[in-house]
Design a protein around this motif. Structure first.
Motif, PDB file in Angstrom:
ATOM      1  N   ASP A  48      -1.439 -12.692   6.294  1.00 23.52           N
ATOM      2  CA  ASP A  48      -2.656 -13.188   6.939  1.00 23.52           C
ATOM      3  C   ASP A  48      -3.691 -12.091   7.139  1.00 23.52           C
ATOM      4  O   ASP A  48      -4.863 -12.267   6.844  1.00 23.52           O
ATOM      5  CB  ASP A  48      -2.326 -13.837   8.287  1.00 23.52           C
ATOM      6  CG  ASP A  48      -1.497 -15.093   8.124  1.00 23.52           C
ATOM      7  OD1 ASP A  48      -1.661 -15.783   7.098  1.00 23.52           O
ATOM      8  OD2 ASP A  48      -0.681 -15.377   9.012  1.00 23.52           O
ATOM      9  N   THR A  49      -3.252 -10.948   7.642  1.00 18.59           N
ATOM     10  CA  THR A  49      -4.193  -9.870   7.948  1.00 18.59           C
ATOM     11  C   THR A  49      -4.292  -8.832   6.851  1.00 18.59           C
ATOM     12  O   THR A  49      -5.185  -7.998   6.882  1.00 18.59           O
ATOM     13  CB  THR A  49      -3.765  -9.151   9.243  1.00 18.59           C
ATOM     14  OG1 THR A  49      -2.486  -8.554   9.039  1.00 18.59           O
ATOM     15  CG2 THR A  49      -3.733 -10.103  10.416  1.00 18.59           C
ATOM     16  N   ARG A  50      -3.352  -8.837   5.907  1.00 17.52           N
ATOM     17  CA  ARG A  50      -3.258  -7.868   4.819  1.00 17.52           C
ATOM     18  C   ARG A  50      -2.956  -6.459   5.309  1.00 17.52           C
ATOM     19  O   ARG A  50      -3.204  -5.487   4.608  1.00 17.52           O
ATOM     20  CB  ARG A  50      -4.520  -7.881   3.965  1.00 17.52           C
ATOM     21  CG  ARG A  50      -4.747  -9.202   3.283  1.00 17.52           C
ATOM     22  CD  ARG A  50      -5.958  -9.177   2.409  1.00 17.52           C
ATOM     23  NE  ARG A  50      -6.115 -10.479   1.800  1.00 17.52           N
ATOM     24  CZ  ARG A  50      -7.251 -11.117   1.711  1.00 17.52           C
ATOM     25  NH1 ARG A  50      -8.344 -10.564   2.150  1.00 17.52           N
ATOM     26  NH2 ARG A  50      -7.309 -12.286   1.142  1.00 17.52           N
ATOM     27  N   LEU A  51      -2.432  -6.339   6.501  1.00 16.96           N
ATOM     28  CA  LEU A  51      -2.053  -5.038   7.043  1.00 16.96           C
ATOM     29  C   LEU A  51      -0.643  -4.676   6.594  1.00 16.96           C
ATOM     30  O   LEU A  51       0.232  -5.535   6.490  1.00 16.96           O
ATOM     31  CB  LEU A  51      -2.108  -5.044   8.570  1.00 16.96           C
ATOM     32  CG  LEU A  51      -3.483  -5.234   9.198  1.00 16.96           C
ATOM     33  CD1 LEU A  51      -3.353  -5.339  10.711  1.00 16.96           C
ATOM     34  CD2 LEU A  51      -4.410  -4.102   8.811  1.00 16.96           C
ATOM     35  N   VAL A  52      -0.421  -3.402   6.342  1.00 20.16           N
ATOM     36  CA  VAL A  52       0.904  -2.921   5.978  1.00 20.16           C
ATOM     37  C   VAL A  52       1.731  -2.828   7.250  1.00 20.16           C
ATOM     38  O   VAL A  52       1.331  -2.179   8.215  1.00 20.16           O
ATOM     39  CB  VAL A  52       0.826  -1.555   5.276  1.00 20.16           C
ATOM     40  CG1 VAL A  52       2.213  -1.023   4.983  1.00 20.16           C
ATOM     41  CG2 VAL A  52       0.014  -1.666   3.998  1.00 20.16           C
ATOM     42  N   VAL A  53       2.872  -3.501   7.268  1.00 22.00           N
ATOM     43  CA  VAL A  53       3.744  -3.530   8.436  1.00 22.00           C
ATOM     44  C   VAL A  53       4.744  -2.388   8.389  1.00 22.00           C
ATOM     45  O   VAL A  53       4.968  -1.708   9.383  1.00 22.00           O
ATOM     46  CB  VAL A  53       4.465  -4.890   8.543  1.00 22.00           C
ATOM     47  CG1 VAL A  53       5.442  -4.900   9.700  1.00 22.00           C
ATOM     48  CG2 VAL A  53       3.464  -6.018   8.642  1.00 22.00           C
ATOM     49  N   ALA A  54       5.350  -2.150   7.231  1.00 22.73           N
ATOM     50  CA  ALA A  54       6.366  -1.103   7.105  1.00 22.73           C
ATOM     51  C   ALA A  54       6.511  -0.695   5.647  1.00 22.73           C
ATOM     52  O   ALA A  54       6.203  -1.471   4.739  1.00 22.73           O
ATOM     53  CB  ALA A  54       7.703  -1.601   7.640  1.00 22.73           C
ATOM     54  N   THR A  55       7.000   0.520   5.442  1.00 20.98           N
ATOM     55  CA  THR A  55       7.310   1.004   4.098  1.00 20.98           C
ATOM     56  C   THR A  55       8.696   1.625   4.129  1.00 20.98           C
ATOM     57  O   THR A  55       9.175   2.056   5.178  1.00 20.98           O
ATOM     58  CB  THR A  55       6.299   2.068   3.620  1.00 20.98           C
ATOM     59  OG1 THR A  55       6.385   3.203   4.481  1.00 20.98           O
ATOM     60  CG2 THR A  55       4.890   1.525   3.605  1.00 20.98           C
ATOM     61  N   SER A  56       9.325   1.665   2.968  1.00 21.10           N
ATOM     62  CA  SER A  56      10.655   2.274   2.876  1.00 21.10           C
ATOM     63  C   SER A  56      10.549   3.639   2.210  1.00 21.10           C
ATOM     64  O   SER A  56       9.506   4.012   1.682  1.00 21.10           O
ATOM     65  CB  SER A  56      11.585   1.382   2.063  1.00 21.10           C
ATOM     66  OG  SER A  56      11.218   1.429   0.698  1.00 21.10           O
TER      67      SER A  56
END
Length: 164
Positions: A48-56
């Protein structure tokens, strides 16, 4: 399957994080075309917001996406949330598009689900494209954990650009 419009997050792997030198990326990268090394980084993006939540952390680029997902530690962050992924994530608990079986067409409801899935995934792929525009990810020459930190920095800058 719940309607795809109710889904809050989508995930996929960013690929082609390349290094130019064999010595620099060997721990994280896998040999690729043109004497480069590629890495696979799993990323969770809010659709919805196109924000990055987490990365590995990065894994060698020749590692299968589903295997990289299971080893990333990110599935714990997605518990209780419908998470979309592409067809490479079969048998991971993620929502993937319906596949046509040999000699059979998809049902109308499955076609509609796939259309909604494609619409949401397009937003996610555009986010990946924007992240890959950062030069540090295009021509990454980082050693050790440098690629991981570079991906986190790009994700943070991407989020800042969207919220500013």
């Amino acid at each position: 399957m719940r309607r795809a419009t109710e889904c809050a997050r989508s995930c996929d792997a960013t690929t082609n994080a390349r290094t130019h030198s064999a010595e620099q990326g060997r721990g994280v990268g896998a040999s690729s075309k043109n004497y480069r090394f590629s890495a696979n980084v799993q990323v969770i993006i809010d659709a919805d917001t196109r924000l990055v939540v987490a990365t590995s952390r990065p894994v060698p680029g020749n590692k299968a996406d589903a295997h990289a997902w299971r080893d990333s530690g990110l599935p714990a962050l997605c518990e209780g949330v419908t998470t979309l992924a592409d067809g490479a994530y079969l048998n991971t608990g993620l929502v993937v598009p319906h596949r046509r079986r040999a000699g059979r067409a998809l049902l109308r409801a499955q076609e509609e689900d796939n259309a909604e899935h494609r619409r949401i995934r397009a937003r996610i792929e555009h986010t990946f494209a924007r992240m890959k525009n950062y030069k540090i990810l295009r021509d990454c020459r980082q050693k050790g954990t440098g690629l991981h930190h570079a991906v986190q920095a790009v994700a943070h800058m991407h989020n800042l650009a969207l919220t500013a």
